[in-house]
Write a protein that holds these residues in place. Structure first.
Motif, PDB file in Angstrom:
ATOM      1  N   LYS A  87      -2.480   6.933   4.250  1.00 32.64           N
ATOM      2  CA  LYS A  87      -1.982   5.859   3.396  1.00 32.64           C
ATOM      3  C   LYS A  87      -0.492   5.651   3.697  1.00 32.64           C
ATOM      4  O   LYS A  87       0.262   6.615   3.749  1.00 32.64           O
ATOM      5  N   PRO A  88      -0.065   4.411   3.865  1.00 29.96           N
ATOM      6  CA  PRO A  88       1.328   4.192   4.273  1.00 29.96           C
ATOM      7  C   PRO A  88       2.345   4.525   3.191  1.00 29.96           C
ATOM      8  O   PRO A  88       3.408   5.062   3.482  1.00 29.96           O
ATOM      9  N   GLY A  89       2.046   4.155   1.937  1.00 30.90           N
ATOM     10  CA  GLY A  89       2.972   4.444   0.852  1.00 30.90           C
ATOM     11  C   GLY A  89       4.113   3.454   0.716  1.00 30.90           C
ATOM     12  O   GLY A  89       4.549   3.149  -0.385  1.00 30.90           O
ATOM     13  N   THR A  90       4.616   2.936   1.853  1.00 32.15           N
ATOM     14  CA  THR A  90       5.743   1.999   1.817  1.00 32.15           C
ATOM     15  C   THR A  90       5.459   0.789   2.702  1.00 32.15           C
ATOM     16  O   THR A  90       4.602   0.835   3.586  1.00 32.15           O
ATOM     17  N   HIS A  91       6.209  -0.270   2.465  1.00 34.67           N
ATOM     18  CA  HIS A  91       6.077  -1.494   3.256  1.00 34.67           C
ATOM     19  C   HIS A  91       6.399  -1.224   4.719  1.00 34.67           C
ATOM     20  O   HIS A  91       5.685  -1.703   5.624  1.00 34.67           O
ATOM     21  N   CYS A 153      -3.877   2.304   0.767  1.00 29.13           N
ATOM     22  CA  CYS A 153      -5.092   2.254   1.581  1.00 29.13           C
ATOM     23  C   CYS A 153      -4.834   2.861   2.960  1.00 29.13           C
ATOM     24  O   CYS A 153      -3.847   2.516   3.616  1.00 29.13           O
ATOM     25  N   ALA A 154      -5.726   3.736   3.401  1.00 30.84           N
ATOM     26  CA  ALA A 154      -5.602   4.326   4.733  1.00 30.84           C
ATOM     27  C   ALA A 154      -5.577   3.227   5.788  1.00 30.84           C
ATOM     28  O   ALA A 154      -6.444   2.352   5.808  1.00 30.84           O
ATOM     29  N   GLY A 155      -4.561   3.239   6.634  1.00 32.23           N
ATOM     30  CA  GLY A 155      -4.473   2.234   7.680  1.00 32.23           C
ATOM     31  C   GLY A 155      -3.988   0.882   7.221  1.00 32.23           C
ATOM     32  O   GLY A 155      -3.930  -0.062   8.015  1.00 32.23           O
ATOM     33  N   SER A 156      -3.656   0.736   5.940  1.00 29.99           N
ATOM     34  CA  SER A 156      -3.065  -0.496   5.387  1.00 29.99           C
ATOM     35  C   SER A 156      -3.998  -1.703   5.401  1.00 29.99           C
ATOM     36  O   SER A 156      -3.546  -2.827   5.193  1.00 29.99           O
ATOM     37  N   ALA A 157      -5.287  -1.509   5.682  1.00 31.54           N
ATOM     38  CA  ALA A 157      -6.201  -2.650   5.822  1.00 31.54           C
ATOM     39  C   ALA A 157      -7.203  -2.698   4.673  1.00 31.54           C
ATOM     40  O   ALA A 157      -8.062  -1.827   4.567  1.00 31.54           O
TER      41      ALA A 157
END
Length: 204
Positions: A87-91, A153-157
């Motif tokens: 998960k990215p956590g940030t922009h 979300c994992a992978g930002s998608a």
């Protein structure tokens, strides 16, 4: 005439709203508990192995606190060329992830585990989803991130939303796996544990 015993209580060992919403489709009453699990990858651990280990660890952690219940644990790790993408956590991290995945195939390794401490039942399954990303421009990535803010979300998608516009193809035999909980495999494990959605659900 003796009646069958009531089904065991069901607990989702996850605070993810995506998994909660998916599990609601099976119309089984359930509670939600936080698994409190260390999600740090082990040295050299593959994304698939990491997802499976964490799914089982989450289910076991909650089952220890609720031994009579049937507990579901799940985890998802995006696999880019053998590297785990979480998960990215940030922009900023989300932007980096999407730039790295642009034009490539990514396998979202989604694992589910079902555990009941009292009965000794423990089983798990893996539902890999191959996702092909379009060639994405920086402007497309920026507009998507500002619209969806998919930082959890994992992978930002988030394919269930605008994220579907990032993709060229999705290949899976368990359609909800990409969202976070593979319901076909989850249903199979629950039946093995003695809880059938078609026999014990709200509509049964």
């Amino acid at each position: 005439m003796s009646s069958s015993p009531p089904p065991r209580p069901l607990i989702l060992g996850s605070t993810s709203r995506y998994r909660r919403e998916l599990l609601e489709r099976l119309r089984l009453p359930f509670e939600v508990r936080s698994p409190e699990t260390d999600e740090t990858p082990q040295p050299g651990e593959s994304p698939a192995a990491l997802a499976q280990r964490l799914a089982l660890a989450k289910a076991q952690a909650v089952a220890r606190q609720h031994p009579q219940a049937i507990v579901i644990g799940s985890d998802q790790v995006a696999d880019l060329d053998g590297r785990p993408i979480g998960k990215p956590g940030t922009h900023e991290r989300a932007r980096e992830q999407l730039r790295a995945m642009s034009g490539k195939a990514v396998v979202f390794q989604t694992a589910v585990a079902v555990v009941c401490a009292d009965s000794g039942f423990a089983a798990q399954a893996l539902a890999p989803v191959r996702v092909v990303f379009r060639e994405l421009s920086d402007l497309e990535i920026e507009n998507y991130l500002r619209a969806e803010q998919p930082y959890d979300c994992a992978g930002s998608a988030k394919s269930e939303g605008l994220g579907i516009a990032l993709l060229a193809a999705i290949e899976s035999d368990d359609p909800t796996a990409l969202i976070g909980l593979p319901l076909i495999r989850t249903g199979a494990l629950l039946r093995q544990a003695g809880l059938d959605p078609l026999l014990h659900g709200a509509s049964a």
